[in-house]
Design a protein around this motif. Structure first.
Motif, PDB file in Angstrom:
ATOM      1  N   SER A  18       1.353   0.873   2.672  1.00  0.00           N
ATOM      2  CA  SER A  18       2.658   1.114   3.486  1.00  0.00           C
ATOM      3  C   SER A  18       2.567   1.236   4.900  1.00  0.00           C
ATOM      4  O   SER A  18       2.981   0.630   5.559  1.00  0.00           O
ATOM      5  CB  SER A  18       3.365   2.412   2.999  1.00  0.00           C
ATOM      6  N   GLU A  19       1.438   2.111   5.357  1.00  0.00           N
ATOM      7  CA  GLU A  19       1.199   2.088   6.839  1.00  0.00           C
ATOM      8  C   GLU A  19       0.713   0.927   7.127  1.00  0.00           C
ATOM      9  O   GLU A  19       1.080   0.549   8.593  1.00  0.00           O
ATOM     10  CB  GLU A  19       0.221   3.328   6.932  1.00  0.00           C
ATOM     11  N   VAL A  20      -0.467   0.257   6.497  1.00  0.00           N
ATOM     12  CA  VAL A  20      -1.028  -1.018   7.091  1.00  0.00           C
ATOM     13  C   VAL A  20       0.367  -2.344   7.144  1.00  0.00           C
ATOM     14  O   VAL A  20       0.238  -2.765   8.386  1.00  0.00           O
ATOM     15  CB  VAL A  20      -1.863  -1.529   6.286  1.00  0.00           C
ATOM     16  N   ALA A  21       1.321  -2.235   6.163  1.00  0.00           N
ATOM     17  CA  ALA A  21       2.243  -3.228   6.370  1.00  0.00           C
ATOM     18  C   ALA A  21       3.133  -2.757   7.464  1.00  0.00           C
ATOM     19  O   ALA A  21       3.684  -3.843   8.534  1.00  0.00           O
ATOM     20  CB  ALA A  21       2.883  -3.430   5.033  1.00  0.00           C
ATOM     21  N   ALA A  22       3.492  -1.524   7.708  1.00  0.00           N
ATOM     22  CA  ALA A  22       4.354  -1.269   8.801  1.00  0.00           C
ATOM     23  C   ALA A  22       3.747  -1.610  10.122  1.00  0.00           C
ATOM     24  O   ALA A  22       4.518  -2.125  11.109  1.00  0.00           O
ATOM     25  CB  ALA A  22       4.862   0.236   8.642  1.00  0.00           C
ATOM     26  N   ALA A  23       2.495  -1.282  10.451  1.00  0.00           N
ATOM     27  CA  ALA A  23       1.918  -1.618  11.365  1.00  0.00           C
ATOM     28  C   ALA A  23       1.716  -3.068  11.888  1.00  0.00           C
ATOM     29  O   ALA A  23       1.708  -3.590  13.082  1.00  0.00           O
ATOM     30  CB  ALA A  23       0.309  -0.884  11.596  1.00  0.00           C
ATOM     31  N   ASN A  24       1.856  -3.750  10.842  1.00  0.00           N
ATOM     32  CA  ASN A  24       1.665  -5.308  11.217  1.00  0.00           C
ATOM     33  C   ASN A  24       3.143  -6.100  10.988  1.00  0.00           C
ATOM     34  O   ASN A  24       3.274  -7.109  10.754  1.00  0.00           O
ATOM     35  CB  ASN A  24       0.834  -5.918  10.085  1.00  0.00           C
TER      36      ASN A  24
END
Length: 473
Positions: A18-24
């Motif tokens: 979730s965090e990786v997707a949001a950061a990108n």
């Protein structure tokens, strides 16, 4: 509706993704079988599929770096997918897509799409649900086709018009039957009729892919659910017509025989209660396959199927070749089981001689217990007294076999006298005489004329060699 993922054993992984997707600036959703099994409270799947409305490959690479900079990410550019092996999990990442099909191929033309487009292209409503891992609605169930309602009703329904769904990708027909068998769900009426209508389309699917689904049906708790559906929809006739040839009951002079197709389904269900061995289940499926071509009505005797086991065992290889199943030890095992499938039955109806038991032990070898499992499954009579009598007779023969095995040790038969020793005794070079004498020793032991003993075998060989005009060196 929100799904509480806080207690899920994979929560930490889901938070990272979730965090990786949001950061990108990417969206991300869990889709498919994992969602279905989670809602059904089934054992958690080790395969988890993630969909993003951007690049699945890019998301996988970024997730991999976040978990471990050295982590291997397997990329499949042609399909726009990437996979990560993480602990005991297989994680697959793919971009959301729309699909369109041509008539002669189940390989679609693909273009990027939204999560809704991706859900529309899925096979069944229960597999078209998604769980958002996006920060603003983490854990929300996205279920545009009421898959959760179909889970509660235990039905299989396609998200879009069923005939088109099955025509586009005919493998979905086998998947419908497989899910009906493994989940014990009902195929919704319109969907079932569409499979009957589109059954011929299965011909464009590779046999290897069909057999992956078929073997999952065979490994289900009650395979007859799927096998009956295949017969009802016409799929069985297109894939294994030799089984359909067993259908039906003929009557001549008031005498009938049982319907060997439905008998076979009972045998497969019976054996599935006692073994997860796929190839033993296949042996149950094919144990009577030779009955259709050997069926004959004999005046004064009735219906006969002479030699059906022998013919059936020969048919196994042809079938495995056609079905793209392995032509290796597994196929030979099924052949052996089909060939021997009536032998124990014959022994329990007579006062079995030690010779007959020795021969069965020799022929079955290490598979004797599994052969008995098959033969017990073959008892489908509804007469409880007959059933009880068969079971008692089986126990009696099992005890006798154990006694013969302990005495004669023929299960893994090795001649007590070797070819090399025979050559030394008579100063012979390798030749047919050695094979003749070894065969005579084997037959003498199986017939009980001599024991499975070196000295007895040596004396026997000397006598038999003289008959062949051979003299001791």
């Amino acid at each position: 509706m929100f799904i509480n993922l806080n207690q899920n054993q994979n929560l930490k992984l889901f938070k990272i993704i979730s965090e990786v997707a949001a950061a990108n600036n990417q969206s991300v959703y869990i889709v498919g079988g994992f969602v279905r099994d989670l809602l059904m409270k089934r054992k958690a799947s080790t395969d988890i599929d993630f969909v993003t409305e951007q690049s699945g490959i890019e998301l996988a690479q970024n997730v991999g770096k976040e978990i471990d900079p050295k982590m291997k990410v397997s990329v499949f550019k042609t399909y726009g997918t990437a996979m990560i092996r993480y602990k005991n999990l297989d994680l697959e990442f793919v971009g959301a897509r729309k699909e369109s099909y041509t008539e002669n191929s189940r390989k679609p033309d693909v273009e990027g799409g939204t999560i809704e487009d991706d859900q529309k292209r899925r096979d069944f409503t229960i597999n078209a649900m998604a769980i958002s891992l996006n920060k603003d609605n983490f854990g929300e169930l996205i279920d545009p086709f009421d898959g959760i309602g179909d889970l509660e009703k235990e039905i299989l329904r396609t998200p879009l018009e069923p005939a088109q769904t099955y025509s586009d990708d005919p493998l979905r027909m086998m998947r419908a039957v497989r899910f009906a068998s493994t989940l014990n769900f009902t195929i919704e009426e319109n969907s079932l009729n569409a499979i009957k209508q589109e059954a011929e389309r299965i011909k464009i699917v590779s046999m290897e892919r069909i057999m992956v689904e078929f073997n999952k049906i065979m490994l289900s708790k009650k395979p007859s659910i799927g096998l009956r559906l295949m017969e009802e929809t016409g799929l069985m006739k297109l894939i294994i017509p030799e089984l359909i040839d067993l259908k039906g009951v003929e009557e001549v002079e008031g005498q009938t025989h049982k319907d060997n197709f439905y008998h076979t389904l009972e045998v497969v269900d019976n054996i599935s209660e006692n073994t997860d061995n796929l190839w033993l289940r296949w042996a149950a499926l094919l144990h009577d396959i030779g009955k259709a071509p050997t069926k004959k009505f004999v005046e004064g005797t009735g219906w006969t199927f002479h030699g059906h086991e022998f013919l059936g065992s020969k048919m196994v290889k042809t079938l495995f070749h056609k079905l793209k199943l392995p032509l290796n030890a597994d196929m030979k095992y099924v052949q052996k089981m089909v060939k021997l499938s009536s032998r124990p039955i014959a022994l329990i109806t007579d006062d079995a001689s030690d010779s007959a038991l020795r021969r069965l032990l020799f022929d079955a070898g290490e598979d004797i217990e599994e052969l008995f499992t098959l033969c017990k499954a073959d008892i489908t009579t509804k007469n409880s007294r007959k059933q009880e009598r068969f079971k008692k007779n089986f126990q009696y023969v099992a005890v006798k076999i154990k006694e013969v095995e302990e005495k004669d040790q023929v299960r893994n038969f090795q001649p007590p006298i070797s070819g090399e020793e025979i050559m030394e005794l008579f100063n012979l070079k390798p030749g047919r005489e050695i094979g003749i004498l070894k065969e005579k020793v084997k037959e003498a032991i199986l017939e009980g004329e001599i024991g499975n003993d070196h000295e007895e075998a040596k004396r026997f060989v000397i006598v038999e060699a003289e008959k062949l005009g051979l003299t001791l060196a």
